[in-house]
Design an enzyme around this catalytic site. Sequence first.
Site, PDB file in Angstrom:
ATOM      1  N   GLY A  45      97.039  67.498  61.099  1.00  0.00           N
ATOM      2  CA  GLY A  45      96.204  68.676  61.334  1.00  0.00           C
ATOM      3  C   GLY A  45      97.096  69.893  61.480  1.00  0.00           C
ATOM      4  N   LEU A  46      96.596  70.911  62.141  1.00  0.00           N
ATOM      5  CA  LEU A  46      97.392  72.132  62.251  1.00  0.00           C
ATOM      6  C   LEU A  46      98.724  71.864  62.924  1.00  0.00           C
ATOM      7  CD1 LEU A  46      94.786  74.882  63.127  1.00  0.00           C
ATOM      8  CD2 LEU A  46      95.960  74.471  60.984  1.00  0.00           C
ATOM      9  N   ALA A  47      98.713  71.123  64.026  1.00  0.00           N
ATOM     10  CA  ALA A  47      99.961  70.872  64.741  1.00  0.00           C
ATOM     11  C   ALA A  47     100.887  69.990  63.905  1.00  0.00           C
ATOM     12  CB  ALA A  47      99.662  70.209  66.083  1.00  0.00           C
ATOM     13  N   GLY A  48     100.369  68.898  63.383  1.00  0.00           N
ATOM     14  CA  GLY A  48     101.194  67.943  62.656  1.00  0.00           C
ATOM     15  C   GLY A  48     101.740  68.497  61.357  1.00  0.00           C
ATOM     16  N   HIS A 269      80.675  72.317  74.056  1.00  0.00           N
ATOM     17  CA  HIS A 269      80.473  73.577  73.342  1.00  0.00           C
ATOM     18  C   HIS A 269      78.997  73.960  73.388  1.00  0.00           C
ATOM     19  CE1 HIS A 269      80.627  76.659  70.329  1.00  0.00           C
ATOM     20  NE2 HIS A 269      81.932  76.535  70.238  1.00  0.00           N
ATOM     21  N   SER A 287      79.536  77.979  65.056  1.00  0.00           N
ATOM     22  CA  SER A 287      80.682  78.690  65.627  1.00  0.00           C
ATOM     23  C   SER A 287      80.332  79.620  66.781  1.00  0.00           C
ATOM     24  CB  SER A 287      81.341  79.524  64.539  1.00  0.00           C
ATOM     25  OG  SER A 287      82.240  80.430  65.118  1.00  0.00           O
ATOM     26  N   ARG A 333      82.828  79.090  77.293  1.00  0.00           N
ATOM     27  CA  ARG A 333      81.990  77.994  76.819  1.00  0.00           C
ATOM     28  C   ARG A 333      81.407  77.143  77.943  1.00  0.00           C
ATOM     29  NH1 ARG A 333      85.814  76.241  71.695  1.00  0.00           N
ATOM     30  NH2 ARG A 333      85.161  78.000  70.411  1.00  0.00           N
ATOM     31  N   HIS A 426      83.024  68.853  72.295  1.00  0.00           N
ATOM     32  CA  HIS A 426      83.686  69.561  71.215  1.00  0.00           C
ATOM     33  C   HIS A 426      85.202  69.417  71.249  1.00  0.00           C
ATOM     34  CE1 HIS A 426      84.502  72.618  68.318  1.00  0.00           C
ATOM     35  NE2 HIS A 426      85.110  73.391  69.176  1.00  0.00           N
ATOM     36  N   ARG A 460      88.922  75.539  77.524  1.00  0.00           N
ATOM     37  CA  ARG A 460      89.631  76.287  76.496  1.00  0.00           C
ATOM     38  C   ARG A 460      88.775  77.454  76.028  1.00  0.00           C
ATOM     39  NH1 ARG A 460      89.335  76.401  71.182  1.00  0.00           N
ATOM     40  NH2 ARG A 460      88.053  74.524  70.945  1.00  0.00           N
TER      41      ARG A 460
END
Lengths: 662, 259, 250
Positions: A45-48, A269, A287, A333, A426, A460
């Site tokens: 994903g974004l991190a990996g 969420h 969203s 949230r 979420h 978050r």
Amino acid sequence: MATIKLDAKVPEGPIAEKWTKYRSTVPLVNPANKRNLEIIVVGTGLAGASAAASLAEMGYKVKAFCFQDSPRRAHSIAAQGGINAAKNYQNDGDSTFRLFYDTIKGGDYRAREANVHRLAEVSGNIIDQCVAQGVPFARDYGGMLRNRSFGGTQVQRTFYAAGQTGQQLLLGAYSALERQIGKGAVQMYSRHEMLEVVKIDGKARGIIARNLVTGELERHFGHAVLLCTGGYGNVFYLSTNAMGSNTTAIWKAHKQGAVFGNPCFTQIHPTCIPVSGDHQSKLTLMSESLRNDGRIWVPKNKDEKRAANDIPEEDRDYYLERRYPAFGNLVPRDIASRAAKERCDAGYGVGATKMAVYLDFKYNLVNKYGKAEATKLGIENPDYDTLVRLGKEVVKEEYGNLFDMYKQITGEDPYEVPMMIYPAVHYTMGGLWVDYNLMTTVPGLYCLGEANFSDHGANRLGASALMQGLSDGYFVIPYTIGAYLSSDIKTKAIPTDHEAFVETEKQVKERIDTLLSIKGKLSPESFHKRLGKIMWEKCGMARNEKGLTEAIQEIRELRKEFWSDLKVMGDADGFNPELDKAGRVADFLELGELMCIDALDRKESCGGHFREEYQEDGGEAMRDDKNYMYVAAWEYNKESDWTLHKEDLIYENIKIAQRNYK
Amino acid sequence: MGWLTKTLTSSIGKKVLMALTGLFLCTFLVVHLIGNLQLFKSDGGYAFNTYAVFMTTFPVIKVVSYVNYALILFHAFWGIYITYKNRQARPVGYAVNKNSSSIFSRSMAILGLILLVYLVVHMSDFWYRYHYEHLPYVKYTENLTTGDITTTAMDEGYTQVVKKFEISDVAAGTKTIIVKDLYKVVGYAFQNILLVLFYVLAMFAVSFHLIHGFQSAFQTLGLNHPKYSPLIKNLGIWIFAILIPIGYAAMPLYFYFLK
Amino acid sequence: MNITLKVWRQKNQNAKGALETYKVSDVSPDMSFLEMFDVLNERLVTEDIEPIAFDHDCREGICGTCSMYINGRPHGPLEGVTTCQLHMRSFKDGDTIVVEPWRASAFPVIKDLVVDRTAFDRIIASGGFVSVNTGNAQDANNLPIGKDQADKAFAAAACIGCGACVAACKNASAMLFVSAKVSQLALLPQGEPEREKRALNMVAQMDAEGFGACTNTGACAAECPKEISLDNIARLNREFLSASVANPEV
């Protein structure tokens, strides 16, 4: 048998200088040595993907793994709304400190200051990097980047690409990763699932992965192992996570000695499409950006029969605007979710199940966008239909794909009638505990992105997950990994016939064989559903001592049943999604218990963790900073037996206060 | 020239060759139609027969015509090759398949094959006979003062070495020309209803081939633009897929019904 | 609703497959197409039949994993929709639905409805990127990009790499996929330095994978769940040809 001592390794010095100073003094690995150091990255994903690409660019030998058929399909792709960065392009007073402050406050003062400040510091670099890769962020006519607002902030710092920001960011990171694959600097293993960490002399030295196509177990060596495997929201069965999202990688690591931080911190969420029936397999997020222009309301009358559009203004209760005038529909949230639950529980819910609230765009469509467009076009005294028509075009531009998706799923047109929404699981703020270097309590084992616990405290803020994933991958791990690897340059690649590999592989094989040999009556899916129901009802949006105690018991019993009555079709010698699922559900059944234990232990309400016993008269969460201002880090001893370690949170730069969005 | 081979044998390059040859053949269609419009003149075939001589003798035209034949063959066989390669990309087909593309675009190969058969028939009917078989000759005597032309068929056994025998009689004020009477051959051939039908059907194939083919060539060459692409599309449909095939189809129909 | 499904079953890549018929009853119109498969699979488990393997993940229409050829069309009867976003209200009670995997020599079947699409990854690895190492970027607003241009690039970048274009094309051509990526980067100034190499390398890789050539039928764009435009293919042709002619190194 507790053996672990938590050391966050936060550098000394003033908060604004910690990272700069640390970055400049952290030991380096010279280019010749990097070529001999192998790093395993699990998850793309974004991190990996960003970590694998960046480390390969630096010269390390990288092996990347994902269970999907392509690294581009990791669930980061589904993030919609945007990514925060303290660029202050809107000239509205944003700054690194403000982003840092908002994130700590949004997290209800349960995150580590130094990590969050670092996140805010590098946030701008992320945008620069992504734009350089060709990520098509939304722009103004003059060519400058646009921003929008997200919950819990009063500045506009969210960068976005329509409702597909996660997709565009991931494709950027994926393209960087593919570039390194093309160069041979990264070896990619797609349709591979990590099933165990291999430890040698107490250090993480590799993994056992299963080739999901052939069923073969493979041994892979690495000087360091990075887990970037996302969150575990699927423990609730119904969540906005992808079907394949799972906890297996971090859970295996946890059982090998990586302590688990704040497992009970789950984000519910507020704006998801409500459940439509028992067949439901997952929930779809709408969203948070929609709360920029959508107003949330329920009828003032309990037994309201009229259709939404027929209910006049005076009979509508815009309860967020009423309760939180300063932030209105853009409260964080956790607060928005609880407020929706409160209204529905009180009997004001809408829709067939009465478990939904309206998210209505008509007002802003007409009054904000319609009127602005009319003014732009020089139309004097436009009639209502004209305003609707003009406003629709703008709304379409901003949220078109989300509106289409909503219509597709529900069969209703949100341009005409208000959306119906309800909170859903979420994101999980909890995860493997990591120090400032992102290393877990197992030396050489790192954890990045949603999989770790680090930056979001108990809640978050919107558009911060993408920021954290990319921050960890692009701008943190490339530096901090040097602190470990610089002392490991003499270690030669360990052959995978080493007994630790052989032994670990044997254990993995035995577990697979066990799953297949139970030959009971019930499918993995059915156990997952039952676990989800327990978790949602007793460890969901509101928790209490009685429920949690029951849940722990029920999960233990369910687990017992699982291991005696599970039925897994097919075999281990080929592609077998049933087997994959069984392994993942088995891990969820252990994690669920720990989440309940953690929730039971934390006798306060904070962020996404709401204990009914600890609330103020108005229903607001009641924190207990005196007794619970710590990270709960759980060390695994044996089944149903954990030791709690506490990392005290020290706030030197932020004045702790009751979160106030009123 | 390594780069050129590499480019032209890539999947895009292969299609570029189809596009370029196809567009060339489109221009041929225009020229050939304009020339053949002379069949409609009521001059006993004078204009048409002398035009035929010009087309088969003028060196530049001759070269162009042989290039044309070569390109027709290339376009046909290259198209068959591409179709064959494309079939290899899907060895197992679908049990159920609903196409969302136009039938014309999917049938280019089969339409092309029909046209290839048509061309063989057409060439052997006229081109081959004109070049290699004995054709009747015709004599045109033109009164240079009035412009009137008298047509006289030559004897069955008459033959001449030159393609066009031309002599002027200044005293009589006439010009006499003797040429092969292709016009008669055409008129005779189109008395056969089966051949007329075949020609008309072939023109449908031309039409269908060009509905897709003309605009597709521009797409393949990367020549698309929001302003001009609709124009090209309309040009392809109205000129190449409607007007030109109608013009061609009119010829056999004209001879069958009106002559 | 009661539905009859004819589903392609194939044990593995080398096995011979066939369509099998299954009846599914009590289908709710609110179910997604994949949820109907979930229900069927749960039943198959109770009947000791191995569940049908199919690719799926996000179930929000964005990851591009799901890939069913439904009644002769990739992702089923609706336009601009992936299989996971297709709901049973699009079908009628008593319908028979034929479900097959993507068919292309470059997408071999792994099992049942699951195919191997790694060819797409290799195409991206051959040039679908901007070569910018982490940390090399200038300030994001130093590079103004007009809204129209940015929007066009975004529209091309919306591709989810599901492979429906290949599945729909009678030639199993990957041109729409390749052109979307080439277009995105050709439209942006960031893509400029590698523009020629990118088009050349990606087309070469696409050919090497065994995809067919584009014959401009337009089936790809008509079936694309993200409605990627055919204009991108024209742009790819242009990029490729001008690079072939102009690039001195080719």
